[in-house]
Design a protein around this motif. Structure first.
Motif, PDB file in Angstrom:
ATOM      1  N   VAL A   1      15.055  38.207  40.289  1.00 14.25           N
ATOM      2  CA  VAL A   1      15.215  37.299  39.059  1.00 14.25           C
ATOM      3  C   VAL A   1      13.963  37.084  38.204  1.00 14.25           C
ATOM      4  CG1 VAL A   1      16.012  35.195  38.082  1.00 14.25           C
ATOM      5  CG2 VAL A   1      16.077  35.869  40.690  1.00 14.25           C
ATOM      6  N   ALA A   2      13.758  37.243  36.962  1.00 14.45           N
ATOM      7  CA  ALA A   2      12.668  36.851  36.256  1.00 14.45           C
ATOM      8  C   ALA A   2      13.214  35.632  34.972  1.00 14.45           C
ATOM      9  CB  ALA A   2      12.089  38.105  35.659  1.00 14.45           C
ATOM     10  N   ALA A   3      11.972  34.810  34.722  1.00 15.27           N
ATOM     11  CA  ALA A   3      12.428  34.077  33.902  1.00 15.27           C
ATOM     12  C   ALA A   3      11.348  33.842  32.693  1.00 15.27           C
ATOM     13  CB  ALA A   3      12.875  32.736  34.445  1.00 15.27           C
ATOM     14  N   GLY A   4      11.524  33.191  31.445  1.00 15.27           N
ATOM     15  CA  GLY A   4      10.493  32.958  30.573  1.00 15.27           C
ATOM     16  C   GLY A   4      10.453  31.623  30.195  1.00 15.27           C
ATOM     17  N   GLY A   5       9.528  31.104  29.471  1.00 17.17           N
ATOM     18  CA  GLY A   5       9.353  29.725  29.038  1.00 17.17           C
ATOM     19  C   GLY A   5       9.219  28.666  30.099  1.00 17.17           C
ATOM     20  N   VAL A   6       8.757  29.210  31.343  1.00 16.16           N
ATOM     21  CA  VAL A   6       8.739  28.240  32.453  1.00 16.16           C
ATOM     22  C   VAL A   6       7.378  28.430  33.117  1.00 16.16           C
ATOM     23  CG1 VAL A   6      11.161  28.053  33.049  1.00 16.16           C
ATOM     24  CG2 VAL A   6       9.750  29.979  33.835  1.00 16.16           C
TER      25      VAL A   6
ATOM     26  N   PRO B   1       5.710  35.534  31.325  1.00 11.03           N
ATOM     27  CA  PRO B   1       6.768  35.842  32.030  1.00 11.03           C
ATOM     28  C   PRO B   1       6.986  36.054  33.340  1.00 11.03           C
ATOM     29  CG  PRO B   1       6.241  37.272  30.150  1.00 11.03           C
ATOM     30  CD  PRO B   1       4.871  36.506  30.591  1.00 11.03           C
ATOM     31  N   LEU B   2       7.639  35.256  34.094  1.00 14.20           N
ATOM     32  CA  LEU B   2       7.726  35.484  35.648  1.00 14.20           C
ATOM     33  C   LEU B   2       8.307  36.054  36.378  1.00 14.20           C
ATOM     34  CD1 LEU B   2       5.301  33.804  37.202  1.00 14.20           C
ATOM     35  CD2 LEU B   2       7.175  31.793  37.385  1.00 14.20           C
ATOM     36  N   LEU B   3       8.113  36.744  37.586  1.00 13.28           N
ATOM     37  CA  LEU B   3       8.947  37.195  38.456  1.00 13.28           C
ATOM     38  C   LEU B   3       9.413  36.246  39.477  1.00 13.28           C
ATOM     39  CD1 LEU B   3      10.689  39.577  39.398  1.00 13.28           C
ATOM     40  CD2 LEU B   3       8.862  40.092  40.951  1.00 13.28           C
ATOM     41  N   LEU B   4      10.456  35.491  39.634  1.00 15.13           N
ATOM     42  CA  LEU B   4      10.656  34.530  40.564  1.00 15.13           C
ATOM     43  C   LEU B   4      11.070  35.338  41.886  1.00 15.13           C
ATOM     44  CD1 LEU B   4      13.035  32.130  38.357  1.00 15.13           C
ATOM     45  CD2 LEU B   4      10.521  31.905  38.682  1.00 15.13           C
TER      46      LEU B   4
END
Ligand SMILES: Cc1cc2nc3c(=O)[nH]c(=O)nc-3n(C[C@H](O)[C@H](O)[C@H](O)COP(=O)(O)OP(=O)(O)OC[C@H]3O[C@@H](n4cnc5c(N)ncnc54)[C@H](O)[C@@H]3O)c2cc1C
Ligand code: FES
Ligand code: FES
Length: 460
Positions: A389-394, A398-401
């Motif tokens: 999973v990866a997410a942006g705005g957090v 841009p972040l790999l969770l």
């Protein structure tokens, strides 16, 4: 010198390569149909069509002239609204006539841009459906007429238009959408003099980030254009590696069978990324190097465990971002390629974004998940074999969770597991409150997206 054809006329200009095409059109040609609205790629009033010689003849697309540098149209056909007709006021294209008939224009400021987007759509390679024609207006904003009469005007024209069996250009000339001189453009472009210019400016790929904030500064420079490098514009599969040149545009990615065969849902996600005009110019490499925490392509490629190639170094994308807008790359280096290993058969890529508007908006939170769930037919327990999973705005990047993906692996999907996965994800992030939403709202958005990815994955 920069040589191109503007409408039906050969032009050679000695201006700087960084000058926005919009400024050249409005100050040097006397053609005032191309309007200046936002100068940020948002309104579409400045839309022109650019025809670029490609593998299958001249490839036309609608683009925003406020973000388009003059140096990037060398060897191209630049079409403004005046180039669609002969200049006689009685002579209207079918879209212009239909806008008139349906009163789809009030102050008229946005109308030339809309006609250019629609004509650019016809000149492209899409299927000629009414819904696709309406979708091609996703980068055009009207502030006084409203969109209902515009839609009616488009529908009237599209229902009269046959799907061309062979030569699309001829069909469009015959139906009056473009003038006859379009037939001569291919030969005339091949006779233009070669480009000769010095470079004293930064690297520009699509220009859709740099021109938004540095247009005035770039206007006086001679940038280096990555669109001229054929080696950076390809998508290929090399054994089990998918290799994407950094100058590949969002439109090329969306239309690539290599990509859509692997990830059918990505096409829909990409249609929510920027607008038709921006996607024709914005590149994958530019999105990654710009390093916005909400870069849509960055989160997709993080979920795919992609690597980037910079000066022959191959760097995992998850290690490329060192901090807010800080990269593992020196000034002057070029990112040449994004590559990832083909996922295991049965893997599904799910990508989502939530913004304030459906079209033409960057995300408040976006996320992407590569997921493989045990075949339900063999075992009805829905075991998660793999999740990244990866997410942006957090977070600032841009972040790999990673912990969320590791947690999900081997679990049987249940409401309890969904809730715990959301809690793990929330512990990995550090959102801030800003114009795109409060930090609490962004946490909620991410949790809702993780739920959606997992439940979508099971339903596949
Ligand atoms: C109206 C509008 C809507 C947008 N919507 C979205 C959206 O929904 N989602 C989203 O993610 N983004 C969006 N964007 C942002 C932008 O379109 C993307 O980030 C795009 O991918 C940038 O690519 P580019 O090729 O245009 O970059 P450019 O503007 O050409 O370059 C950006 C920076 O990267 C450098 N650079 C570019 N390529 C390379 C390379 N290969 N090697 C080294 N340096 C390089 C340039 O020097 C520059 O500093 C939007 C922009 C606009 C104007
Ligand atoms: S002036 Fe608004 S998109 Fe170019
Ligand atoms: S007709 Fe006035 S902005 Fe569209």
């Amino acid at each position: 010198m920069i040589s191109f054809i503007c409408n039906n006329k050969e032009v050679t200009e000695s201006c700087t390569g960084g000058l926005p095409v919009l400024d050249w059109i409005r100050s040097q040609t006397g053609l005032k149909g191309t309007k200046e609205g936002c100068r940020e790629g948002d309104c579409g009033a400045c839309t022109v069509i650019v025809g670029r010689p490609g593998d299958s003849g001249i490839e036309y697309s609608a683009v925003c002239s406020c973000l388009l540098p003059m140096g990037d149209i060398h060897g191209c056909h630049l079409v403004t609204i005046e180039g669609l007709t002969t200049g006689n006021s009685e002579d209207l294209t079918p879209f212009q006539q239909s806008f008139y008939d349906e009163a789809a224009s009030q102050c008229g400021f946005c109308t030339p841009g809309m006609i250019m987007s629609l004509t650019g759509f016809l000149l492209g390679s899409h299927k000629l459906t009414t819904s696709a024609a309406i979708e091609s207006l996703d980068g055009n904003i009207c502030r006084c007429t409203g969109y209902i009469s515009v839609k009616r005007a488009v529908e009237n024209v599209m229902c009269e238009l046959p799907e061309p069996t062979e030569n699309r250009l001829e069909m469009l000339i015959e139906k009056g959408h473009i003038p006859e001189y379009f037939r001569t453009i291919s030969v005339r472009l091949s006779k233009l003099p070669a480009h000769s210019t010095s470079v004293d400016g930064p690297v520009i790929a699509g220009g859709t980030d740099v021109y938004v904030h540095s247009s005035d500064e770039l206007a006086g420079r001679h940038p280096s254009f990555l669109s001229r490098r054929d080696d950076l514009g390809r998508i290929v599969t090399d054994n089990d590696l998918v290799r994407i040149g950094s100058a590949v545009t969002f439109t090329q990615l969306r239309e690539s069978s290599v990509i859509t065969d692997l990830f059918p849902d990505l096409k829909e996600f990409l249609s929510r990324v920027s607008s038709t005009q921006i996607r024709s110019r914005a590149t994958v490499g530019g999105n990654i190097v710009n390093a916005s925490p909400i870069a849509d392509m960055a989160i997709v490629f993080l979920a795919l465990n992609a690597s980037v190639t910079v000066s022959n170094r191959i760097i995992p994308l998850s290690e490329f971002y060192l901090g807010y807008k800080k990269l593992d790359m020196q000034e002057g280096e070029i990112l040449t390629e994004i590559s990832f290993t083909l996922p295991e058969p049965g893997s599904v890529l799910s990508s989502l974004k939530v913004g304030k508007r459906e079209y033409l908006d960057i995300a408040s939170v976006n996320s992407s998940m590569l997921l493989r769930i045990e075949d339900e037919n063999e075992n009805e327990s829905n075991v998660i074999l793999f999740a990244r999973v990866a997410a942006g705005g957090v977070s600032p990047v841009p972040l790999l969770l990673k912990r969320t993906g590791d947690f999900l692996k081997g679990k049987i999907l249940s409401e309890n597991i969904l809730q715990t996965a959301c809690s793990v994800a929330v512990e990995e992030i550090s959102p801030i409150s800003d114009v795109r939403g409060s930090k609490e709202y962004k946490r909620e958005l991410l949790m809702a997206q993780i739920r959606a990815h997992l439940t979508r994955g099971v339903m596949k």
